[in-house]
Design a protein around this motif. Structure first.
Motif, PDB file in Angstrom:
ATOM      1  N   TRP A 182       0.818  -1.213   0.000  1.00 45.77           N
ATOM      2  CA  TRP A 182       0.000   0.000   0.000  1.00 45.77           C
ATOM      3  C   TRP A 182       0.853   1.264   0.000  1.00 45.77           C
ATOM      4  CZ3 TRP A 182      -4.593   0.695  -1.690  1.00 45.77           C
ATOM      5  CH2 TRP A 182      -5.466  -0.374  -1.742  1.00 45.77           C
ATOM      6  N   PHE A 183       2.025   1.206   0.603  1.00 43.16           N
ATOM      7  CA  PHE A 183       2.948   2.333   0.515  1.00 43.16           C
ATOM      8  C   PHE A 183       3.299   2.610  -0.942  1.00 43.16           C
ATOM      9  CE2 PHE A 183       7.428   3.395  -0.212  1.00 43.16           C
ATOM     10  CZ  PHE A 183       7.445   4.695   0.269  1.00 43.16           C
ATOM     11  N   VAL A 184       3.670   1.559  -1.672  1.00 42.04           N
ATOM     12  CA  VAL A 184       4.053   1.722  -3.075  1.00 42.04           C
ATOM     13  C   VAL A 184       2.872   2.228  -3.902  1.00 42.04           C
ATOM     14  CG1 VAL A 184       4.803   0.479  -5.143  1.00 42.04           C
ATOM     15  CG2 VAL A 184       5.923   0.033  -2.960  1.00 42.04           C
ATOM     16  N   ILE A 185       1.691   1.670  -3.686  1.00 41.52           N
ATOM     17  CA  ILE A 185       0.500   2.091  -4.440  1.00 41.52           C
ATOM     18  C   ILE A 185       0.213   3.569  -4.194  1.00 41.52           C
ATOM     19  CG2 ILE A 185      -2.010   1.841  -4.585  1.00 41.52           C
ATOM     20  CD1 ILE A 185      -1.538  -1.200  -4.054  1.00 41.52           C
ATOM     21  N   CYS A 186       0.194   3.983  -2.945  1.00 38.82           N
ATOM     22  CA  CYS A 186      -0.099   5.384  -2.631  1.00 38.82           C
ATOM     23  C   CYS A 186       1.003   6.320  -3.113  1.00 38.82           C
ATOM     24  CB  CYS A 186      -0.310   5.562  -1.134  1.00 38.82           C
ATOM     25  SG  CYS A 186      -1.858   4.902  -0.525  1.00 38.82           S
ATOM     26  N   PHE A 187       2.250   5.894  -2.967  1.00 44.10           N
ATOM     27  CA  PHE A 187       3.357   6.741  -3.396  1.00 44.10           C
ATOM     28  C   PHE A 187       3.329   6.956  -4.909  1.00 44.10           C
ATOM     29  CE2 PHE A 187       7.746   7.585  -4.644  1.00 44.10           C
ATOM     30  CZ  PHE A 187       8.027   8.671  -3.834  1.00 44.10           C
ATOM     31  N   VAL A 188       3.118   5.885  -5.668  1.00 41.14           N
ATOM     32  CA  VAL A 188       3.052   5.998  -7.134  1.00 41.14           C
ATOM     33  C   VAL A 188       1.853   6.857  -7.534  1.00 41.14           C
ATOM     34  CG1 VAL A 188       2.657   4.688  -9.261  1.00 41.14           C
ATOM     35  CG2 VAL A 188       4.332   3.884  -7.592  1.00 41.14           C
ATOM     36  N   ALA A 189       0.704   6.659  -6.886  1.00 37.72           N
ATOM     37  CA  ALA A 189      -0.472   7.487  -7.183  1.00 37.72           C
ATOM     38  C   ALA A 189      -0.176   8.958  -6.892  1.00 37.72           C
ATOM     39  CB  ALA A 189      -1.670   7.012  -6.367  1.00 37.72           C
ATOM     40  N   GLY A 190       0.540   9.229  -5.812  1.00 38.66           N
ATOM     41  CA  GLY A 190       0.898  10.602  -5.476  1.00 38.66           C
ATOM     42  C   GLY A 190       1.806  11.242  -6.507  1.00 38.66           C
ATOM     43  N   VAL A 191       2.794  10.491  -6.952  1.00 42.02           N
ATOM     44  CA  VAL A 191       3.705  11.021  -7.973  1.00 42.02           C
ATOM     45  C   VAL A 191       2.958  11.252  -9.280  1.00 42.02           C
ATOM     46  CG1 VAL A 191       5.712  10.457  -9.391  1.00 42.02           C
ATOM     47  CG2 VAL A 191       5.783  10.055  -6.933  1.00 42.02           C
ATOM     48  N   VAL A 192       2.114  10.309  -9.672  1.00 41.90           N
ATOM     49  CA  VAL A 192       1.352  10.443 -10.923  1.00 41.90           C
ATOM     50  C   VAL A 192       0.437  11.668 -10.857  1.00 41.90           C
ATOM     51  CG1 VAL A 192      -0.461   9.377 -12.335  1.00 41.90           C
ATOM     52  CG2 VAL A 192       1.496   8.027 -11.599  1.00 41.90           C
ATOM     53  N   CYS A 193      -0.265  11.834  -9.752  1.00 39.70           N
ATOM     54  CA  CYS A 193      -1.158  12.994  -9.609  1.00 39.70           C
ATOM     55  C   CYS A 193      -0.377  14.305  -9.644  1.00 39.70           C
ATOM     56  CB  CYS A 193      -1.954  12.896  -8.321  1.00 39.70           C
ATOM     57  SG  CYS A 193      -3.317  11.734  -8.377  1.00 39.70           S
ATOM     58  N   SER A 194       0.753  14.355  -8.983  1.00 42.18           N
ATOM     59  CA  SER A 194       1.557  15.580  -8.965  1.00 42.18           C
ATOM     60  C   SER A 194       2.093  15.920 -10.352  1.00 42.18           C
ATOM     61  CB  SER A 194       2.712  15.442  -7.975  1.00 42.18           C
ATOM     62  OG  SER A 194       2.222  15.312  -6.667  1.00 42.18           O
ATOM     63  N   VAL A 195       2.591  14.915 -11.060  1.00 48.36           N
ATOM     64  CA  VAL A 195       3.106  15.144 -12.418  1.00 48.36           C
ATOM     65  C   VAL A 195       1.970  15.526 -13.359  1.00 48.36           C
ATOM     66  CG1 VAL A 195       4.205  14.010 -14.399  1.00 48.36           C
ATOM     67  CG2 VAL A 195       5.141  13.705 -12.103  1.00 48.36           C
ATOM     68  N   LEU A 196       0.836  14.849 -13.240  1.00 45.93           N
ATOM     69  CA  LEU A 196      -0.317  15.172 -14.074  1.00 45.93           C
ATOM     70  C   LEU A 196      -0.792  16.590 -13.801  1.00 45.93           C
ATOM     71  CD1 LEU A 196      -2.388  14.162 -16.137  1.00 45.93           C
ATOM     72  CD2 LEU A 196      -3.743  13.300 -14.232  1.00 45.93           C
ATOM     73  N   GLY A 197      -0.846  16.974 -12.543  1.00 41.54           N
ATOM     74  CA  GLY A 197      -1.235  18.339 -12.205  1.00 41.54           C
ATOM     75  C   GLY A 197      -0.289  19.367 -12.800  1.00 41.54           C
ATOM     76  N   THR A 198       0.991  19.087 -12.756  1.00 37.53           N
ATOM     77  CA  THR A 198       1.972  20.001 -13.344  1.00 37.53           C
ATOM     78  C   THR A 198       1.804  20.083 -14.863  1.00 37.53           C
ATOM     79  OG1 THR A 198       3.502  19.474 -11.560  1.00 37.53           O
ATOM     80  CG2 THR A 198       4.433  20.511 -13.517  1.00 37.53           C
ATOM     81  N   ALA A 199       1.529  18.946 -15.506  1.00 34.80           N
ATOM     82  CA  ALA A 199       1.325  18.945 -16.960  1.00 34.80           C
ATOM     83  C   ALA A 199       0.056  19.705 -17.337  1.00 34.80           C
ATOM     84  CB  ALA A 199       1.251  17.507 -17.471  1.00 34.80           C
ATOM     85  N   LEU A 200      -0.986  19.598 -16.509  1.00 38.02           N
ATOM     86  CA  LEU A 200      -2.250  20.277 -16.809  1.00 38.02           C
ATOM     87  C   LEU A 200      -2.185  21.776 -16.545  1.00 38.02           C
ATOM     88  CD1 LEU A 200      -4.751  17.673 -15.316  1.00 38.02           C
ATOM     89  CD2 LEU A 200      -4.261  18.097 -17.734  1.00 38.02           C
ATOM     90  N   LEU A 201      -1.143  22.218 -15.892  1.00 42.92           N
ATOM     91  CA  LEU A 201      -0.991  23.631 -15.572  1.00 42.92           C
ATOM     92  C   LEU A 201      -0.974  24.498 -16.828  1.00 42.92           C
ATOM     93  CD1 LEU A 201      -0.505  25.699 -13.305  1.00 42.92           C
ATOM     94  CD2 LEU A 201       1.925  25.231 -13.520  1.00 42.92           C
ATOM     95  N   TRP A 202      -0.522  23.950 -17.932  1.00 43.71           N
ATOM     96  CA  TRP A 202      -0.350  24.739 -19.155  1.00 43.71           C
ATOM     97  C   TRP A 202      -1.612  24.806 -20.001  1.00 43.71           C
ATOM     98  CZ3 TRP A 202       3.549  27.214 -17.712  1.00 43.71           C
ATOM     99  CH2 TRP A 202       4.568  26.591 -16.991  1.00 43.71           C
ATOM    100  N   LEU A 203      -2.668  24.108 -19.603  1.00 46.36           N
ATOM    101  CA  LEU A 203      -3.942  24.175 -20.328  1.00 46.36           C
ATOM    102  C   LEU A 203      -4.721  25.416 -19.922  1.00 46.36           C
ATOM    103  CD1 LEU A 203      -5.204  20.481 -20.032  1.00 46.36           C
ATOM    104  CD2 LEU A 203      -4.127  21.567 -22.000  1.00 46.36           C
ATOM    105  N   PRO A 204      -5.689  25.830 -20.758  1.00 48.39           N
ATOM    106  CA  PRO A 204      -6.569  26.921 -20.314  1.00 48.39           C
ATOM    107  C   PRO A 204      -7.312  26.482 -19.039  1.00 48.39           C
ATOM    108  CG  PRO A 204      -6.887  26.466 -22.655  1.00 48.39           C
ATOM    109  CD  PRO A 204      -5.974  25.404 -22.114  1.00 48.39           C
ATOM    110  N   ASN A 205      -7.426  27.356 -18.094  1.00 46.72           N
ATOM    111  CA  ASN A 205      -8.007  27.049 -16.776  1.00 46.72           C
ATOM    112  C   ASN A 205      -7.250  25.912 -16.079  1.00 46.72           C
ATOM    113  OD1 ASN A 205     -10.013  29.013 -16.987  1.00 46.72           O
ATOM    114  ND2 ASN A 205     -11.350  27.603 -18.105  1.00 46.72           N
ATOM    115  N   GLY A 206      -5.998  25.751 -16.422  1.00 45.57           N
ATOM    116  CA  GLY A 206      -5.205  24.672 -15.864  1.00 45.57           C
ATOM    117  C   GLY A 206      -4.811  24.874 -14.415  1.00 45.57           C
ATOM    118  N   THR A 207      -4.895  26.101 -13.922  1.00 42.60           N
ATOM    119  CA  THR A 207      -4.499  26.331 -12.538  1.00 42.60           C
ATOM    120  C   THR A 207      -5.418  25.603 -11.551  1.00 42.60           C
ATOM    121  OG1 THR A 207      -5.730  28.412 -12.559  1.00 42.60           O
ATOM    122  CG2 THR A 207      -3.358  28.537 -12.964  1.00 42.60           C
TER     123      THR A 207
END
Length: 86
Positions: A16-41
């Motif tokens: 569960w540590f690995v599952i949550c950690f990977v989900a956290g990294v994926v969400c953070s990277v996805l959020g950073t990638a979506l920052l450049w879209l309109p209304n991405g903030t």
């Protein structure tokens, strides 16, 4: 001991540590990638927050929630904890 705080086996806690950690990294990277879209903030804020929550949850599986909270609010880490939570 790691297992004192929970009835979960060590293997389950690590899994569960690995599952949550990977989900956290994926969400953070996805959020950073979506920052450049309109209304991405707004999307960035949502996904980055979810990523941080998942990363905190991951360490709760290893340490246990009570031990983690005690460590987070230790005087040495108090400022960092408050800044992260705000």
């Amino acid at each position: 001991k790691v297992l004192d705080a929970s009835t979960l086996s060590f293997g389950t806690r690590v899994r569960w540590f690995v599952i949550c950690f990977v989900a956290g990294v994926v969400c953070s990277v996805l959020g950073t990638a979506l920052l450049w879209l309109p209304n991405g903030t707004k999307l960035f804020a949502v996904f980055y927050t979810l990523g941080n929550i998942a990363a905190l949850a991951s360490t709760c599986f290893l340490m246990g929630p009570l031990k983690q909270l005690k460590a987070m609010f230790d005087p040495k880490r108090l400022i960092a904890t408050v800044v992260m939570l705000v």
